[in-house]
Write an enzyme that holds these catalytic residues in place. Structure first.
Site, PDB file in Angstrom:
ATOM      1  CE1 TYR A 146       8.865   7.001  10.447  1.00 25.75           C
ATOM      2  CE2 TYR A 146       8.926   9.396  10.505  1.00 25.75           C
ATOM      3  CZ  TYR A 146       8.799   8.226   9.799  1.00 25.75           C
ATOM      4  OH  TYR A 146       8.613   8.266   8.444  1.00 25.75           O
ATOM      5  CG  ASP A 199       7.378  -9.981  11.720  1.00 28.91           C
ATOM      6  OD1 ASP A 199       8.088  -8.975  11.461  1.00 28.91           O
ATOM      7  OD2 ASP A 199       6.996 -10.263  12.868  1.00 28.91           O
ATOM      8  CB  SER A 219      -0.907  -0.005   1.235  1.00 33.80           C
ATOM      9  OG  SER A 219      -0.116  -0.115   2.407  1.00 33.80           O
TER      10      SER A 219
END
Lengths: 249, 247
Positions: B153, B60, B13
């Site tokens: 992040y 994963d 996506s």
């Protein structure tokens, strides 16, 4: 599909080296190219090469450090092509001297050509890019602009100045959809570094470059075509280093 | 078997999907590695009648065994990996530093940085053998500027830049190039979903270009870094952000 079909590009200092490669590549991608070069014969030789390859070009003897010369060049571009979509500020000189021994005249000549010339050409095309709400300005900086030079503080200053100028102009013109960026070459296989390096030194520098070779004008030309193309329309205020990993940023 | 193969992590996506579509248009066979099988299937369906076949592998990527298995299966099926695009990752949770739990910190670093490390490691041998290959890792404007409530992040994205430069130096003698794409505000569904229309318009308006990036524009930058056009570019970070950050 040609990526610059129907565009008009001005490339300064395009009589040789990186400028010539950019002019040829942009013409190959369909742009009409103004070969803006100090020496008329060299400008005309590149124009002929482009036309022989099926491209469209206009040669214009231009001193980028002189406002009337720059204005005349942009005027000639508009008369021939009716617009200007891309400006590549490539014209530059790199004489060598230490700061202690640096002539004021030489300082003025280097800053005048490299930095003031970039300003003059950018300023001259800006109204036209604003009017059409689009355009690209690509200026050639240098690894010396990032890291300094022990034999050319004027050159390093001019190239560092181009990066600051580019970021500022990028901010100023972004609302109009005009993208302004730098390409930062490393040591390149052109006449310029041969002014202050022997052939041995030039090729020995390849050993210090991660990809193991010095830059070719065509490497910079591919980057310039990318930055001028639709594929880079959201890239602005950036310095794209094309140097085989010599400086990573 | 003759098509070039691109592996896109997080390719199901967002920017990943746009990247898969871009490479497919250019004749590459895209392989998607992602956790989201449903979105992966949808991306494959968008390839439509493109000449080369895509593939989805659910994995994963924080687990080395799963990464190894995925890349082994790609190599045995396709025989080559020309390009690796490490896009898996994201912000996942924002929070002031005292609210960030060690588990959240670790999750963020694992999903962004460790996946990048493990997947890069998995393509080194085949790329060395081929004597060529390109890797594109994904940083962020926050990796340069930092960001309040994004310490984990931002740390992971700054780390990716340093990782990429290190790997670029290590692999350059083998003809393998490693570069970083740094998107700014980008209008993926996931990011858009965090804001209402007014907030989004206001946020987009703060960028010099007055709008957010489209995922396709990031994909264009990735394709430049991955392909022959950037043959002499390695260890570089390309910011595609409408002027949001000018490092």
């Amino acid at each position: 599909m040609r990526r610059l079909e129907g565009r008009t590009a001005i490339v300064t200092g395009s009589g040789q080296g990186i400028g010539e490669a950019i002019a040829m590549a942009m013409a190959e991608e369909g742009a009409g190219v103004v070969v803006a070069e100090l020496r008329e014969e060299t400008a005309d030789a590149v124009r002929r090469k482009i036309e022989e390859g099926g491209g469209t070009a206009l040669a214009h003897a231009t001193d980028v450090s002189q406002e009337p010369s720059v204005d005349a060049m942009v005027q000639a571009c508009l008369e021939r092509f009716g617009k200007v979509d891309i400006l590549v500020n490539n014209a530059g000189i790199y004489p060598t001297s230490t700061v202690a021994d640096m002539d004021e005249d030489e300082w003025e000549r280097v800053i005048g050509t490299n930095l003031f010339g970039t300003f003059l050409c950018s300023r001259a095309v800006t109204p036209h890019m604003l009017q059409q709400q689009g355009g690209r300005i690509i200026s050639i900086t240098s690894g010396r602009g990032l890291q300094g030079a022990d034999n050319g503080a004027h050159y390093a200053s001019s190239k560092g100045g181009i990066i600051g100028f580019t970021k500022s102009l990028a901010r100023e013109l972004a609302p109009a959809g005009v993208a302004v960026n730098c390409i930062c070459p490393g040591v390149s296989d052109t006449a310029q570094p041969r002014g202050h390096r022997t052939e041995e030194e030039l090729y020995a520098s390849a050993a210090r470059i991660p990809l193991g070779r010095i830059g070719q004008p065509a490497d910079m030309a591919r980057a310039a075509v990318f930055l001028a193309s639709d594929r880079a329309k959201f890239v602005t205020g950036q310095t794209l280093v094309v140097n085989g990993g010599a400086i990573m940023q | 078997m003759d098509s070039k193969v691109v592996v896109v992590t997080g390719g199901a996506s967002g920017i990943g999907r746009a990247t898969v579509l871009r490479f497919s248009e250019e004749g590459y066979a895209p392989v998607i590695l992602d956790r989201d099988a449903e979105a992966g299937a949808e991306t494959l369906s968008l390839l439509g009648s493109e000449p080369v076949e895509g593939q989805f592998i659910r994995a994963d990527l924080t687990r080395k065994a799963e990464v190894t298995a995925a890349f082994d299966s790609i190599l045995s099926a396709r025989g080559r990996i020309d390009v690796l695009v490490n896009l898996a990752g994201g912000t996942f949770h924002k929070g002031a530093i005292h609210e960030v739990t060690p588990a959240q910190w670790k999750e963020c670093l694992d999903l962004n940085l460790k996946t990048t490390f493990l997947c890069a490691q998995a393509v080194i041998a085949p790329m060395k053998q081929a004597g060529r290959g390109t890797i594109v890792n994904t940083a962020s404007n926050f990796g340069i500027t930092g960001g309040a409530e994004r310490t984990h992040y931002a740390a992971s994205k700054a780390a990716i830049i340093a990782f990429s430069k290190s790997l670029a130096t290590e692999l350059a003698p083998h003809g393998i190039r490693v570069n970083t794409i740094a998107p700014g505000l980008t209008g993926t569904e996931r990011v858009r979903g965090k804001y209402d229309a007014d907030e989004w318009a206001a946020l987009s308006g703060t960028l010099p270009m007055g709008r957010a990036a489209m995922p396709e524009e990031i994909a264009d930058g990735i394709f430049f870094l991955a392909g022959d056009e950037s043959d002499y570019v390695t260890g570089a970070t390309l910011h595609v952000n409408g002027g949001m950050v000018m490092p």
